[in-house]
Design an enzyme around this catalytic site. Sequence first.
Site, PDB file in Angstrom:
ATOM      1  N   ASP A  62      35.047  20.169 -25.937  1.00 35.81           N
ATOM      2  CA  ASP A  62      35.743  20.831 -24.825  1.00 35.81           C
ATOM      3  C   ASP A  62      36.161  22.275 -25.132  1.00 35.81           C
ATOM      4  OD1 ASP A  62      35.477  18.416 -23.592  1.00 35.81           O
ATOM      5  OD2 ASP A  62      37.608  17.916 -23.554  1.00 35.81           O
TER       6      ASP A  62
ATOM      7  N   GLN B 191      26.515  14.527 -23.757  1.00 33.12           N
ATOM      8  CA  GLN B 191      26.980  15.842 -24.240  1.00 33.12           C
ATOM      9  C   GLN B 191      27.600  15.778 -25.634  1.00 33.12           C
ATOM     10  OE1 GLN B 191      29.125  17.806 -20.534  1.00 33.12           O
ATOM     11  NE2 GLN B 191      29.072  15.586 -20.380  1.00 33.12           N
TER      12      GLN B 191
HETATM   13  O1  F6P Z   1      38.052  15.038 -25.696  1.00 35.51           O
HETATM   14  C1  F6P Z   1      36.765  15.328 -25.393  1.00 35.51           C
HETATM   15  C2  F6P Z   1      36.240  14.518 -24.282  1.00 35.51           C
HETATM   16  O2  F6P Z   1      34.906  14.779 -24.353  1.00 35.51           O
HETATM   17  C3  F6P Z   1      36.792  14.785 -22.870  1.00 35.51           C
HETATM   18  O3  F6P Z   1      36.185  15.838 -22.196  1.00 35.51           O
HETATM   19  C4  F6P Z   1      36.547  13.464 -22.178  1.00 35.51           C
HETATM   20  O4  F6P Z   1      37.410  13.270 -21.090  1.00 35.51           O
HETATM   21  C5  F6P Z   1      36.821  12.507 -23.249  1.00 35.51           C
HETATM   22  O5  F6P Z   1      36.435  13.128 -24.451  1.00 35.51           O
HETATM   23  C6  F6P Z   1      36.148  11.167 -23.070  1.00 35.51           C
HETATM   24  O6  F6P Z   1      36.265  10.446 -24.245  1.00 35.51           O
HETATM   25  P1  F6P Z   1      36.097   8.876 -24.430  1.00 35.51           P
HETATM   26  O7  F6P Z   1      35.036   8.425 -23.512  1.00 35.51           O
HETATM   27  O8  F6P Z   1      35.711   8.744 -25.855  1.00 35.51           O
HETATM   28  O9  F6P Z   1      37.404   8.258 -24.121  1.00 35.51           O
END
Ligand code: F6P
Length: 341
Positions: A127, A273
């Site tokens: 991010d 991503q």
């Molecule tokens: O913190 C980075 C990030 O990629 C955010 O943009 C996203 O909301 C989150 O991780 C999602 O993470 P997870 O699916 O691991 O909970």
Amino acid sequence: MKVGILTGGGDCPGLNAVIRGIVRKGIQEYGFEIAGLRDGWRGALEGPVVSLDIADVRGILPRGGTILGSSRTNPLKQEGGVEQVRENLAAHGVDALVVIGGEDTLGVASELSGQGLRIVGVPKTIDNDVVGTDFTFGFDTAVGIATEAIDRLHTTAESHMRTLVVEVMGRHSGWIALHAGVAGGANVILIPELPFDIHQVCGWVKSRFRTHYAPIVVVAEGAVPKEGELVLKDSSRDEYGHVRLSGVGEWLAREISQRTGTEARTTVLGHVQRGGTPSAFDRWLATRFGLHAIDAVKDGDFGTMTALRGTDVVRVPLDETRGRIKPVNPSLYDEFGVFFG
Ligand code: F6P
């Protein structure tokens, strides 16, 4: 000295490059012992601790993810968590810790450092929203993946003359959306920092159709309509109080279709991503962060975090990152207004 390493929060490409840099320099130049803690703060709370040798980090530079595993465990949410971390590290003979994480993991690191633990932080996240550093590793890879997706979506959007909405990650900040949107020639870019007006979005979509091109709308998962709320995947929260996002892309496609009477579809890029091999830039930055982090340990410069400022890697106080995120500046966003619509 025995130095522990942990990787916490959402993974990102480049984590293994940091670990490799720490292990190589820590052992080769400083004669330290290096220990890996499994699954972020969970490993610091409960163990186990695995010994990391030079042979263990061979071949991991181009590998995505983290060989140490990760979690969103928060020791501050557990009764006696800080003491438990202190005792567990002492039991395993760990004298100092390198903590590789985003705003949440580093926030815990800052608190524990304030309570006397010997910690150096390394910022990571796709991010790019950690305060104090110009860039985090992982971001460049994610932008590359999102840009390639947008490039591909242009041709299918034009074949069918429909709007394609691309939802990218970015919980609090729109860095991925902005960089990939600009690189991919998007016609609309929506970011969490600036609540959007759905009427204006539809106006941009219509004007794009008038010039016989199909609109590409890039939206960060945390973007919010001016009159509306954050769209959530579900309402459960992790140990840092975050809800699961995703859904704004689907919502937008529906609204655009209904309001303009034209077809729209959504692509959610999601964890694509975050996965896979890091870009050359991310390998370079992550390697430098690893080397500088172990230097900080050697210097006894605890309570600091490695950071990129211009082309230099510097040390900044860990406190600077706590409870804050680095937003996209509206004036930067405005630079690209000429491409909208
Ligand atoms: O913190 C980075 C990030 O990629 C955010 O943009 C996203 O909301 C989150 O991780 C999602 O993470 P997870 O699916 O691991 O909970």
